[in-house]
Scaffold this motif. Structure first.
Motif, PDB file in Angstrom:
ATOM      1  N   ILE A 100       0.863  -1.195   0.000  1.00 55.03           N
ATOM      2  CA  ILE A 100       0.000   0.000   0.000  1.00 55.03           C
ATOM      3  C   ILE A 100       0.891   1.234   0.000  1.00 55.03           C
ATOM      4  N   LEU A 101       0.646   2.123  -0.935  1.00 58.89           N
ATOM      5  CA  LEU A 101       1.369   3.389  -0.963  1.00 58.89           C
ATOM      6  C   LEU A 101       0.413   4.462  -0.443  1.00 58.89           C
ATOM      7  N   PRO A 102       0.701   5.008   0.739  1.00 57.40           N
ATOM      8  CA  PRO A 102      -0.224   5.971   1.334  1.00 57.40           C
ATOM      9  C   PRO A 102       0.014   7.393   0.824  1.00 57.40           C
ATOM     10  N   PHE A 103      -1.058   8.133   0.641  1.00 63.10           N
ATOM     11  CA  PHE A 103      -0.983   9.526   0.204  1.00 63.10           C
ATOM     12  C   PHE A 103      -1.812  10.402   1.126  1.00 63.10           C
ATOM     13  N   ALA A 104      -1.287  11.566   1.451  1.00 67.19           N
ATOM     14  CA  ALA A 104      -2.098  12.543   2.178  1.00 67.19           C
ATOM     15  C   ALA A 104      -3.016  13.264   1.185  1.00 67.19           C
ATOM     16  N   LYS A 144       6.818  10.262  10.149  1.00 69.27           N
ATOM     17  CA  LYS A 144       8.121  10.051   9.519  1.00 69.27           C
ATOM     18  C   LYS A 144       9.242  10.654  10.359  1.00 69.27           C
ATOM     19  N   GLY A 145      10.328   9.915  10.461  1.00 72.91           N
ATOM     20  CA  GLY A 145      11.417  10.290  11.357  1.00 72.91           C
ATOM     21  C   GLY A 145      11.578   9.259  12.461  1.00 72.91           C
ATOM     22  N   LEU A 183       6.025   0.312   7.479  1.00 64.77           N
ATOM     23  CA  LEU A 183       6.376   1.191   6.368  1.00 64.77           C
ATOM     24  C   LEU A 183       7.810   0.865   5.965  1.00 64.77           C
ATOM     25  N   ASP A 184       8.016   0.508   4.695  1.00 64.61           N
ATOM     26  CA  ASP A 184       9.379   0.147   4.289  1.00 64.61           C
ATOM     27  C   ASP A 184      10.156   1.390   3.821  1.00 64.61           C
ATOM     28  N   GLU A 185      11.379   1.153   3.396  1.00 64.35           N
ATOM     29  CA  GLU A 185      12.274   2.271   3.087  1.00 64.35           C
ATOM     30  C   GLU A 185      11.806   3.067   1.861  1.00 64.35           C
ATOM     31  N   GLU A 186      11.030   2.413   0.989  1.00 62.52           N
ATOM     32  CA  GLU A 186      10.524   3.123  -0.196  1.00 62.52           C
ATOM     33  C   GLU A 186       9.162   3.783   0.064  1.00 62.52           C
TER      34      GLU A 186
END
Lengths: 235, 235
Positions: B46-50, B111-112, B226-229
Protein backbone atom coordinates in the motif's frame (compact mmCIF):
# COMPACT_ATOMS: atom_id res chain seq x y z
CA UNK A 1 -30.42 18.58 27.86
CA UNK A 2 -27.18 20.51 27.46
CA UNK A 3 -23.92 18.86 26.44
CA UNK A 4 -20.40 18.62 27.83
CA UNK A 5 -17.17 18.06 25.89
CA UNK A 6 -13.48 17.95 26.76
CA UNK A 7 -10.47 19.52 25.05
CA UNK A 8 -7.17 18.02 26.23
CA UNK A 9 -4.76 20.75 25.20
CA UNK A 10 -4.72 24.46 24.36
CA UNK A 11 -3.13 23.29 21.10
CA UNK A 12 -6.37 21.54 20.17
CA UNK A 13 -8.79 24.26 21.28
CA UNK A 14 -9.22 25.61 17.75
CA UNK A 15 -11.02 22.36 16.88
CA UNK A 16 -13.72 23.20 19.43
CA UNK A 17 -16.43 25.82 19.14
CA UNK A 18 -16.26 28.35 22.00
CA UNK A 19 -19.14 30.64 21.16
CA UNK A 20 -22.16 30.34 23.41
CA UNK A 21 -20.46 27.85 25.73
CA UNK A 22 -19.31 27.88 29.33
CA UNK A 23 -15.62 27.00 29.25
CA UNK A 24 -14.06 25.58 32.39
CA UNK A 25 -10.28 26.09 32.35
CA UNK A 26 -8.38 23.43 34.31
CA UNK A 27 -4.77 23.32 35.40
CA UNK A 28 -4.87 21.15 38.50
CA UNK A 29 -1.09 21.23 39.17
CA UNK A 30 -1.29 24.07 40.07
CA UNK A 31 -2.56 27.26 38.44
CA UNK A 32 -6.31 26.82 38.81
CA UNK A 33 -5.96 25.23 42.26
CA UNK A 34 -3.85 28.23 43.30
CA UNK A 35 -6.47 30.64 41.96
CA UNK A 36 -9.09 28.91 44.11
CA UNK A 37 -6.81 29.05 47.16
CA UNK A 38 -6.06 32.74 46.63
CA UNK A 39 -9.65 33.90 46.12
CA UNK A 40 -10.87 31.71 48.97
CA UNK A 41 -8.35 33.35 51.29
CA UNK A 42 -8.70 37.08 50.95
CA UNK A 43 -7.43 37.95 47.47
CA UNK A 44 -10.19 40.02 45.81
CA UNK A 45 -9.35 39.47 42.15
CA UNK A 46 -6.76 37.90 39.86
CA UNK A 47 -5.54 39.43 36.62
CA UNK A 48 -4.08 36.60 34.51
CA UNK A 49 -1.17 37.13 32.13
CA UNK A 50 0.33 34.82 29.51
CA UNK A 51 3.48 36.95 29.50
CA UNK A 52 5.95 37.20 32.41
CA UNK A 53 7.08 40.80 31.88
CA UNK A 54 3.58 42.24 31.49
CA UNK A 55 2.64 40.49 34.72
CA UNK A 56 5.67 41.76 36.62
CA UNK A 57 4.94 45.35 35.53
CA UNK A 58 1.69 45.30 37.53
CA UNK A 59 3.66 45.42 40.79
CA UNK A 60 4.10 49.15 40.28
CA UNK A 61 0.30 49.50 40.40
CA UNK A 62 0.09 47.79 43.78
CA UNK A 63 -0.65 44.26 42.59
CA UNK A 64 0.77 41.26 44.38
CA UNK A 65 2.64 39.47 41.58
CA UNK A 66 2.79 35.70 41.07
CA UNK A 67 4.92 34.17 38.34
CA UNK A 68 5.78 30.55 37.63
CA UNK A 69 7.68 28.80 34.87
CA UNK A 70 8.42 25.08 34.82
CA UNK A 71 7.18 24.59 38.37
CA UNK A 72 9.40 27.25 39.96
CA UNK A 73 8.86 30.86 41.07
CA UNK A 74 10.01 33.07 38.21
CA UNK A 75 12.85 35.48 39.09
CA UNK A 76 11.69 38.76 40.59
CA UNK A 77 8.20 37.58 41.58
CA UNK A 78 6.74 37.68 45.10
CA UNK A 79 4.70 34.51 44.69
CA UNK A 80 5.15 31.35 42.64
CA UNK A 81 2.37 28.91 41.97
CA UNK A 82 1.80 27.38 45.39
CA UNK A 83 -1.81 27.22 46.62
CA UNK A 84 -0.63 26.53 50.17
CA UNK A 85 1.22 29.86 50.25
CA UNK A 86 -2.17 31.61 50.14
CA UNK A 87 -3.53 29.47 52.95
CA UNK A 88 -0.56 30.41 55.12
CA UNK A 89 -0.12 34.14 54.42
CA UNK A 90 -2.55 37.04 54.77
CA UNK A 91 -3.47 38.58 51.45
CA UNK A 92 -6.78 40.12 52.43
CA UNK A 93 -7.91 42.79 50.01
CA UNK A 94 -4.97 42.31 47.60
CA UNK A 95 -5.28 42.20 43.84
CA UNK A 96 -3.14 39.50 42.28
CA UNK A 97 -1.40 39.54 38.87
CA UNK A 98 -0.51 35.97 37.88
CA UNK A 99 1.24 34.08 35.09
CA UNK A 100 1.94 30.35 34.87
CA UNK A 101 3.44 27.91 32.34
CA UNK A 102 0.20 26.36 31.15
CA UNK A 103 -2.85 27.65 32.99
CA UNK A 104 -2.89 31.29 32.00
CA UNK A 105 -2.24 30.36 28.35
CA UNK A 106 -5.31 28.11 28.36
CA UNK A 107 -7.33 30.98 29.82
CA UNK A 108 -6.15 33.31 27.06
CA UNK A 109 -7.18 30.78 24.40
CA UNK A 110 -10.66 30.41 25.94
CA UNK A 111 -11.67 33.96 25.10
CA UNK A 112 -14.76 34.11 22.93
CA UNK A 113 -16.76 31.78 25.18
CA UNK A 114 -20.02 33.02 26.73
CA UNK A 115 -18.64 32.33 30.22
CA UNK A 116 -15.18 31.34 31.43
CA UNK A 117 -14.79 29.59 34.77
CA UNK A 118 -11.82 28.26 36.71
CA UNK A 119 -12.03 24.60 37.69
CA UNK A 120 -10.18 22.73 40.41
CA UNK A 121 -10.95 19.83 42.73
CA UNK A 122 -11.31 22.05 45.85
CA UNK A 123 -14.26 23.88 44.26
CA UNK A 124 -15.67 21.10 42.04
CA UNK A 125 -19.17 20.90 43.48
CA UNK A 126 -19.60 24.69 43.64
CA UNK A 127 -18.68 24.88 39.96
CA UNK A 128 -21.07 22.05 39.10
CA UNK A 129 -24.00 23.80 40.81
CA UNK A 130 -23.20 27.08 39.07
CA UNK A 131 -22.98 25.39 35.65
CA UNK A 132 -26.29 23.65 36.22
CA UNK A 133 -27.96 26.99 36.90
CA UNK A 134 -26.17 28.66 33.98
CA UNK A 135 -27.72 26.18 31.54
CA UNK A 136 -25.10 26.46 28.76
CA UNK A 137 -23.21 23.75 26.88
CA UNK A 138 -19.94 23.11 28.74
CA UNK A 139 -16.44 22.74 27.34
CA UNK A 140 -13.71 21.61 29.73
CA UNK A 141 -10.42 23.12 28.56
CA UNK A 142 -7.49 21.21 30.04
CA UNK A 143 -4.27 23.21 30.18
CA UNK A 144 -2.18 20.04 29.88
CA UNK A 145 1.59 20.16 30.13
CA UNK A 146 3.32 22.16 27.43
CA UNK A 147 0.71 21.19 24.89
CA UNK A 148 0.42 17.53 25.89
CA UNK A 149 -2.39 15.57 27.50
CA UNK A 150 -2.03 15.30 31.24
CA UNK A 151 -3.60 12.97 33.72
CA UNK A 152 -4.71 15.31 36.48
CA UNK A 153 -6.51 17.84 34.26
CA UNK A 154 -8.17 15.01 32.33
CA UNK A 155 -9.31 13.27 35.48
CA UNK A 156 -10.82 16.52 36.74
CA UNK A 157 -12.61 16.74 33.39
CA UNK A 158 -13.98 13.26 34.07
CA UNK A 159 -15.11 14.27 37.55
CA UNK A 160 -16.90 17.30 36.14
CA UNK A 161 -18.55 15.31 33.33
CA UNK A 162 -19.70 12.72 35.87
CA UNK A 163 -21.04 15.38 38.26
CA UNK A 164 -22.95 17.10 35.45
CA UNK A 165 -24.59 13.94 34.15
CA UNK A 166 -28.10 14.83 35.31
CA UNK A 167 -28.08 18.01 33.20
CA UNK A 168 -25.32 17.70 30.56
CA UNK A 169 -25.08 14.83 28.07
CA UNK A 170 -21.59 13.42 27.50
CA UNK A 171 -21.83 12.23 23.93
CA UNK A 172 -18.49 13.61 22.77
CA UNK A 173 -15.55 11.20 22.73
CA UNK A 174 -13.30 13.08 25.16
CA UNK A 175 -16.12 13.45 27.68
CA UNK A 176 -17.12 9.79 27.37
CA UNK A 177 -13.55 8.59 27.85
CA UNK A 178 -12.83 10.80 30.86
CA UNK A 179 -16.12 9.90 32.54
CA UNK A 180 -15.13 6.21 32.28
CA UNK A 181 -11.65 6.99 33.56
CA UNK A 182 -13.02 8.90 36.55
CA UNK A 183 -15.49 6.09 37.31
CA UNK A 184 -12.55 3.70 37.45
CA UNK A 185 -9.94 5.80 39.23
CA UNK A 186 -11.83 8.58 41.03
CA UNK A 187 -12.07 6.69 44.32
CA UNK A 188 -8.28 6.76 44.67
CA UNK A 189 -7.43 10.15 43.26
CA UNK A 190 -4.23 10.76 45.20
CA UNK A 191 -2.87 7.27 44.72
CA UNK A 192 -3.66 7.21 41.01
CA UNK A 193 -2.38 10.69 40.30
CA UNK A 194 0.86 10.06 42.16
CA UNK A 195 1.79 8.16 38.96
CA UNK A 196 1.21 11.25 36.83
CA UNK A 197 4.29 12.77 35.27
CA UNK A 198 3.51 16.22 36.59
CA UNK A 199 2.97 14.98 40.15
CA UNK A 200 6.40 13.40 39.91
CA UNK A 201 7.87 16.69 38.75
CA UNK A 202 6.22 18.45 41.68
CA UNK A 203 7.41 15.82 44.16
CA UNK A 204 10.92 16.67 43.01
CA UNK A 205 10.23 20.23 44.06
CA UNK A 206 9.29 19.07 47.56
CA UNK A 207 5.75 20.38 47.60
CA UNK A 208 3.67 17.48 48.84
CA UNK A 209 1.34 19.83 50.69
CA UNK A 210 0.48 21.61 47.43
CA UNK A 211 -0.39 18.30 45.80
CA UNK A 212 -2.59 17.43 48.77
CA UNK A 213 -4.52 20.68 48.44
CA UNK A 214 -4.87 20.31 44.67
CA UNK A 215 -6.43 16.85 45.06
CA UNK A 216 -8.81 17.64 47.92
CA UNK A 217 -12.44 17.81 46.89
CA UNK A 218 -14.93 20.51 47.79
CA UNK A 219 -13.20 22.46 50.54
CA UNK A 220 -13.98 25.84 48.93
CA UNK A 221 -17.56 26.93 48.29
CA UNK A 222 -16.39 29.32 45.60
CA UNK A 223 -17.05 29.76 41.89
CA UNK A 224 -14.51 31.74 39.89
CA UNK A 225 -15.39 33.48 36.66
CA UNK A 226 -13.62 35.80 34.27
CA UNK A 227 -15.40 39.16 34.38
CA UNK A 228 -15.85 41.68 31.57
CA UNK A 229 -12.65 43.56 32.51
CA UNK A 230 -10.56 40.38 32.36
CA UNK A 231 -10.32 39.81 36.12
CA UNK A 232 -10.95 36.46 37.77
CA UNK A 233 -13.43 37.08 40.55
CA UNK A 234 -15.81 35.10 42.76
CA UNK A 235 -19.09 34.60 40.85
CA UNK B 1 12.41 -1.94 30.35
CA UNK B 2 11.25 0.06 27.34
CA UNK B 3 8.47 2.66 27.54
CA UNK B 4 5.18 3.31 25.80
CA UNK B 5 3.43 6.66 25.34
CA UNK B 6 0.31 7.86 23.54
CA UNK B 7 -0.28 10.88 21.29
CA UNK B 8 -3.98 11.62 20.77
CA UNK B 9 -3.84 13.72 17.62
CA UNK B 10 -1.54 14.42 14.67
CA UNK B 11 -1.84 18.03 15.80
CA UNK B 12 0.01 17.15 19.02
CA UNK B 13 2.67 14.91 17.49
CA UNK B 14 5.29 17.69 17.48
CA UNK B 15 5.28 17.52 21.28
CA UNK B 16 6.53 13.92 21.11
CA UNK B 17 10.01 12.71 20.18
CA UNK B 18 9.90 10.34 17.19
CA UNK B 19 13.56 9.54 16.77
CA UNK B 20 14.57 6.04 17.78
CA UNK B 21 11.00 4.97 18.52
CA UNK B 22 8.57 2.50 17.02
CA UNK B 23 5.48 4.51 16.13
CA UNK B 24 2.18 2.67 15.79
CA UNK B 25 -0.26 4.67 13.68
CA UNK B 26 -3.91 4.04 14.54
CA UNK B 27 -7.08 4.99 12.72
CA UNK B 28 -9.54 2.31 13.79
CA UNK B 29 -12.54 3.73 11.84
CA UNK B 30 -11.30 2.80 9.25
CA UNK B 31 -7.97 3.51 7.56
CA UNK B 32 -5.66 1.22 9.51
CA UNK B 33 -8.30 -1.51 9.80
CA UNK B 34 -8.72 -1.32 6.02
CA UNK B 35 -4.96 -1.57 5.52
CA UNK B 36 -4.93 -4.75 7.59
CA UNK B 37 -7.88 -6.17 5.63
CA UNK B 38 -6.26 -5.35 2.28
CA UNK B 39 -2.82 -6.81 3.06
CA UNK B 40 -4.37 -9.86 4.71
CA UNK B 41 -6.39 -10.54 1.54
CA UNK B 42 -4.03 -10.45 -1.40
CA UNK B 43 -2.92 -6.83 -1.76
CA UNK B 44 0.90 -6.89 -1.84
CA UNK B 45 1.67 -3.32 -0.77
CA UNK B 46 0.00 0.00 0.00
CA UNK B 47 1.37 3.39 -0.96
CA UNK B 48 -0.22 5.97 1.33
CA UNK B 49 -0.98 9.53 0.20
CA UNK B 50 -2.10 12.54 2.18
CA UNK B 51 -3.26 14.19 -1.05
CA UNK B 52 -6.23 12.98 -3.17
CA UNK B 53 -4.93 13.98 -6.60
CA UNK B 54 -1.46 12.48 -6.15
CA UNK B 55 -3.14 9.26 -5.07
CA UNK B 56 -5.51 9.20 -8.03
CA UNK B 57 -2.64 9.71 -10.48
CA UNK B 58 -1.21 6.31 -9.49
CA UNK B 59 -4.04 4.55 -11.36
CA UNK B 60 -2.17 5.19 -14.62
CA UNK B 61 0.69 3.10 -13.21
CA UNK B 62 -1.55 0.13 -12.54
CA UNK B 63 -2.32 0.79 -8.90
CA UNK B 64 -5.72 0.03 -7.45
CA UNK B 65 -6.77 3.41 -6.03
CA UNK B 66 -8.61 3.97 -2.75
CA UNK B 67 -9.75 7.43 -1.71
CA UNK B 68 -11.92 8.51 1.18
CA UNK B 69 -12.98 11.88 2.55
CA UNK B 70 -15.46 12.34 5.41
CA UNK B 71 -16.40 8.67 5.42
CA UNK B 72 -17.35 8.45 1.74
CA UNK B 73 -15.55 7.18 -1.38
CA UNK B 74 -13.93 10.20 -3.02
CA UNK B 75 -15.12 10.91 -6.60
CA UNK B 76 -13.23 8.97 -9.26
CA UNK B 77 -11.78 6.32 -6.92
CA UNK B 78 -12.25 2.57 -7.28
CA UNK B 79 -12.24 1.88 -3.57
CA UNK B 80 -13.32 3.90 -0.54
CA UNK B 81 -12.28 3.05 2.97
CA UNK B 82 -14.21 -0.14 3.64
CA UNK B 83 -12.23 -3.07 5.06
CA UNK B 84 -15.04 -5.48 4.18
CA UNK B 85 -14.67 -4.63 0.47
CA UNK B 86 -11.24 -6.32 0.56
CA UNK B 87 -12.65 -9.40 2.23
CA UNK B 88 -15.29 -9.70 -0.51
CA UNK B 89 -13.32 -8.91 -3.69
CA UNK B 90 -10.21 -10.54 -5.17
CA UNK B 91 -7.24 -8.17 -5.15
CA UNK B 92 -4.48 -10.77 -5.24
CA UNK B 93 -1.18 -9.31 -6.35
CA UNK B 94 -2.48 -5.72 -6.62
CA UNK B 95 -0.62 -2.68 -5.39
CA UNK B 96 -2.88 -0.19 -3.63
CA UNK B 97 -2.59 3.62 -3.53
CA UNK B 98 -4.64 4.97 -0.64
CA UNK B 99 -5.65 8.27 0.91
CA UNK B 100 -8.01 8.86 3.86
CA UNK B 101 -9.25 11.80 5.91
CA UNK B 102 -7.18 11.16 9.01
CA UNK B 103 -5.11 7.99 8.80
CA UNK B 104 -2.73 8.78 5.98
CA UNK B 105 -2.05 12.22 7.45
CA UNK B 106 -1.01 10.65 10.75
CA UNK B 107 1.29 8.33 8.84
CA UNK B 108 2.90 11.28 7.06
CA UNK B 109 3.52 13.02 10.38
CA UNK B 110 5.15 9.91 11.86
CA UNK B 111 8.12 10.05 9.52
CA UNK B 112 11.42 10.29 11.36
CA UNK B 113 10.64 7.34 13.64
CA UNK B 114 12.94 4.29 13.65
CA UNK B 115 10.02 2.06 12.68
CA UNK B 116 6.44 2.84 11.64
CA UNK B 117 3.73 0.22 12.07
CA UNK B 118 0.01 0.14 11.35
CA UNK B 119 -2.19 -0.76 14.31
CA UNK B 120 -5.73 -2.10 14.33
CA UNK B 121 -7.74 -4.45 16.53
CA UNK B 122 -7.71 -7.31 13.98
CA UNK B 123 -3.91 -7.53 14.18
CA UNK B 124 -3.33 -6.35 17.75
CA UNK B 125 -1.56 -9.41 19.12
CA UNK B 126 0.67 -9.81 16.05
CA UNK B 127 1.76 -6.19 16.45
CA UNK B 128 2.39 -6.67 20.17
CA UNK B 129 4.65 -9.69 19.54
CA UNK B 130 6.57 -7.82 16.85
CA UNK B 131 7.07 -4.77 19.11
CA UNK B 132 8.28 -6.97 21.92
CA UNK B 133 10.97 -8.47 19.66
CA UNK B 134 11.84 -5.07 18.21
CA UNK B 135 12.76 -3.75 21.67
CA UNK B 136 12.26 -0.02 20.98
CA UNK B 137 10.33 2.59 22.93
CA UNK B 138 6.80 2.74 21.52
CA UNK B 139 4.69 5.76 20.63
CA UNK B 140 1.05 5.17 19.73
CA UNK B 141 -0.03 7.86 17.28
CA UNK B 142 -3.80 8.17 17.18
CA UNK B 143 -5.15 9.70 13.98
CA UNK B 144 -8.18 11.09 15.82
CA UNK B 145 -10.96 12.83 13.96
CA UNK B 146 -9.96 16.03 12.19
CA UNK B 147 -7.43 16.83 14.87
CA UNK B 148 -9.60 15.89 17.84
CA UNK B 149 -9.30 13.05 20.35
CA UNK B 150 -11.39 10.06 19.42
CA UNK B 151 -12.59 7.15 21.47
CA UNK B 152 -11.78 4.18 19.22
CA UNK B 153 -8.17 5.11 18.49
CA UNK B 154 -7.59 5.92 22.15
CA UNK B 155 -9.08 2.66 23.31
CA UNK B 156 -6.86 0.75 20.89
CA UNK B 157 -3.94 2.67 22.40
CA UNK B 158 -5.08 1.42 25.80
CA UNK B 159 -5.30 -2.15 24.53
CA UNK B 160 -1.78 -1.91 23.13
CA UNK B 161 -0.37 -0.37 26.32
CA UNK B 162 -2.03 -3.10 28.37
CA UNK B 163 -0.75 -5.86 26.06
CA UNK B 164 2.79 -4.49 26.21
CA UNK B 165 2.91 -4.21 29.99
CA UNK B 166 5.40 -7.06 30.49
CA UNK B 167 7.99 -5.27 28.33
CA UNK B 168 7.03 -1.58 28.07
CA UNK B 169 6.47 0.70 31.05
CA UNK B 170 3.45 3.02 30.84
CA UNK B 171 4.62 5.96 32.91
CA UNK B 172 3.45 8.68 30.55
CA UNK B 173 0.10 10.28 31.26
CA UNK B 174 -1.64 9.36 28.01
CA UNK B 175 -0.55 5.74 28.30
CA UNK B 176 -1.61 5.52 31.95
CA UNK B 177 -5.03 6.99 31.23
CA UNK B 178 -5.76 4.77 28.24
CA UNK B 179 -4.60 1.65 30.04
CA UNK B 180 -7.13 2.41 32.81
CA UNK B 181 -9.81 3.13 30.23
CA UNK B 182 -9.18 -0.15 28.42
CA UNK B 183 -9.21 -2.06 31.72
CA UNK B 184 -12.64 -0.61 32.41
CA UNK B 185 -14.24 -0.78 28.96
CA UNK B 186 -12.22 -3.34 26.97
CA UNK B 187 -14.51 -6.25 27.80
CA UNK B 188 -17.37 -4.56 25.95
CA UNK B 189 -15.57 -2.95 23.05
CA UNK B 190 -18.43 -2.94 20.56
CA UNK B 191 -21.04 -1.79 23.05
CA UNK B 192 -18.83 0.95 24.46
CA UNK B 193 -17.61 2.19 21.09
CA UNK B 194 -21.12 2.31 19.67
CA UNK B 195 -21.34 5.54 21.72
CA UNK B 196 -18.34 7.03 19.92
CA UNK B 197 -19.08 9.95 17.65
CA UNK B 198 -17.29 8.37 14.70
CA UNK B 199 -19.15 5.06 15.05
CA UNK B 200 -22.37 7.08 14.91
CA UNK B 201 -21.19 8.79 11.75
CA UNK B 202 -20.40 5.41 10.21
CA UNK B 203 -23.75 3.93 11.26
CA UNK B 204 -25.34 6.73 9.24
CA UNK B 205 -23.42 5.44 6.24
CA UNK B 206 -24.94 1.98 6.70
CA UNK B 207 -21.72 0.08 7.21
CA UNK B 208 -22.29 -2.02 10.31
CA UNK B 209 -20.21 -4.84 8.86
CA UNK B 210 -17.20 -2.53 8.61
CA UNK B 211 -17.57 -1.55 12.25
CA UNK B 212 -17.77 -5.23 13.19
CA UNK B 213 -14.53 -5.98 11.38
CA UNK B 214 -12.76 -2.94 12.85
CA UNK B 215 -13.62 -4.05 16.40
CA UNK B 216 -12.77 -7.74 16.05
CA UNK B 217 -9.58 -8.76 17.81
CA UNK B 218 -6.77 -10.87 16.40
CA UNK B 219 -8.23 -12.32 13.22
CA UNK B 220 -5.17 -11.39 11.12
CA UNK B 221 -1.73 -12.73 11.98
CA UNK B 222 -0.11 -9.85 10.14
CA UNK B 223 2.27 -7.03 11.04
CA UNK B 224 2.36 -4.02 8.74
CA UNK B 225 5.36 -1.74 8.52
CA UNK B 226 6.38 1.19 6.37
CA UNK B 227 9.38 0.15 4.29
CA UNK B 228 12.27 2.27 3.09
CA UNK B 229 10.52 3.12 -0.20
CA UNK B 230 7.42 4.37 1.61
CA UNK B 231 5.25 1.30 0.99
CA UNK B 232 3.21 -0.38 3.69
CA UNK B 233 4.06 -4.07 3.54
CA UNK B 234 3.76 -7.17 5.71
CA UNK B 235 6.73 -7.25 8.12
Amino acid sequence: MKSVEVCFSPDLIHFHELEGKAVVVVDIFRATSTMVAALANGVVSILPFADLEACKAKQAEGFLIAGERNGLTAPGFEMGNSPVAYLEGDYTGRKLAMTTTNGTQALEKSKGAAEILIGAFPNLQATVSYLQKLDLDVLVHCAGWKGRFNLEDSLYAGALVKSLESTHLADEDGALAMKSLFEREGHQLKKYLSKASHAKRLQNHGIESDIDFCLTLDVCDLVIRLDEEGFLVPA
